[in-house]
Motif scaffolding. Structure first.
Motif, short mmCIF file in Angstrom:
data_model
loop_
_atom_site.label_atom_id
_atom_site.label_comp_id
_atom_site.label_asym_id
_atom_site.label_seq_id
_atom_site.Cartn_x
_atom_site.Cartn_y
_atom_site.Cartn_z
N SER A 174 9.83 0.71 -4.28
CA SER A 174 11.28 -0.15 -4.14
C SER A 174 10.51 -1.58 -3.66
O SER A 174 10.84 -2.69 -2.84
CB SER A 174 11.95 0.45 -3.50
OG SER A 174 11.64 0.80 -2.14
N GLN A 175 8.62 -1.20 -3.13
CA GLN A 175 8.23 -2.21 -2.10
C GLN A 175 8.03 -3.53 -3.10
O GLN A 175 7.22 -4.78 -2.29
CB GLN A 175 6.97 -1.59 -1.48
CG GLN A 175 5.96 -1.25 -2.48
CD GLN A 175 4.55 -0.85 -2.48
OE1 GLN A 175 4.16 -1.08 -1.72
NE2 GLN A 175 4.91 0.61 -2.62
N PHE A 176 7.78 -3.42 -4.27
CA PHE A 176 7.66 -4.56 -5.16
C PHE A 176 8.70 -5.51 -5.79
O PHE A 176 9.89 -4.64 -5.54
CB PHE A 176 6.83 -3.83 -6.37
CG PHE A 176 5.33 -3.11 -6.58
CD1 PHE A 176 4.31 -3.62 -5.81
CD2 PHE A 176 5.70 -2.13 -6.55
CE1 PHE A 176 3.13 -3.14 -5.52
CE2 PHE A 176 4.20 -0.94 -5.53
CZ PHE A 176 3.60 -1.73 -5.09
N SER A 177 8.52 -6.52 -5.23
CA SER A 177 9.85 -7.39 -6.66
C SER A 177 10.09 -7.31 -7.61
O SER A 177 10.96 -8.01 -8.39
CB SER A 177 9.46 -8.79 -5.97
OG SER A 177 8.47 -9.12 -5.82
N GLU A 178 8.94 -7.02 -8.59
CA GLU A 178 8.85 -6.86 -9.82
C GLU A 178 8.58 -6.04 -10.12
O GLU A 178 8.26 -4.96 -9.46
CB GLU A 178 7.84 -7.66 -10.26
CG GLU A 178 8.06 -9.58 -9.73
CD GLU A 178 6.57 -10.16 -10.54
OE1 GLU A 178 5.95 -10.41 -11.24
OE2 GLU A 178 7.49 -11.65 -9.74
N ALA A 179 9.35 -5.36 -11.72
CA ALA A 179 8.84 -3.93 -12.58
C ALA A 179 7.22 -4.17 -12.53
O ALA A 179 6.87 -5.14 -12.53
CB ALA A 179 9.61 -4.06 -13.75
N ILE A 180 7.04 -2.59 -12.31
CA ILE A 180 5.07 -2.20 -12.38
C ILE A 180 5.31 -1.87 -13.53
O ILE A 180 6.41 -0.91 -14.29
CB ILE A 180 5.23 -1.55 -10.84
CG1 ILE A 180 6.02 -1.38 -9.93
CG2 ILE A 180 3.93 -0.50 -11.68
CD1 ILE A 180 5.83 0.20 -8.85
#
Length: 118
Positions: free
Chosen positions: A77-83
């Motif tokens: 959830s820390q990332f704004s884009e998919a990993i």
């Protein structure tokens, strides 16, 4: 008996409450998972075993867990884009390089206090 998925969900709720500036210097109230990947992967590994995995992101290595062949990333959830997961095998030493003893002890103590209270 709770399933692994139920236990992971329960742990994620505990983590959302105990993540703080004490467990990662990158933590913010708006993004509590920020910078928590290494320390969280270590504590998840302490509780459930399994493997610590990593994948490259624009901000550097991102750590998460694989338990019973299933990927669990409790800090995605820390990332704004998919990993884009590459599931590269890692280990406790590499994940520990992303944190320090004080942060790890803080998170482990507080997770155990809240996760194992029953």
């Amino acid at each position: 008996m709770h399933s692994l998925e139920e236990k992971i969900f329960e742990l994620k709720n505990v983590l959302m409450k105990v993540w703080s500036i004490e467990s990662s210097s990158k933590w913010t109230p708006q993004n509590p998972a920020k910078g928590q990947c290494g320390v969280t992967a270590l504590v998840v590994n302490d509780i459930f075993g399994g493997e610590i995995m990593k994948t490259p992101t624009p901000e550097g290595w991102h750590f998460y867990n694989k338990i019973n062949g299933q990927r669990y990333d409790l800090t995605e959830s820390q990332f704004s884009e998919a990993i884009e997961y590459m599931d590269i095998p890692s280990n406790r030493e590499e994940a520990f390089a992303d944190t320090n003893e004080r942060q790890y002890n803080y998170l482990k103590t507080n997770v155990y206090k809240n996760f194992f209270k029953n």
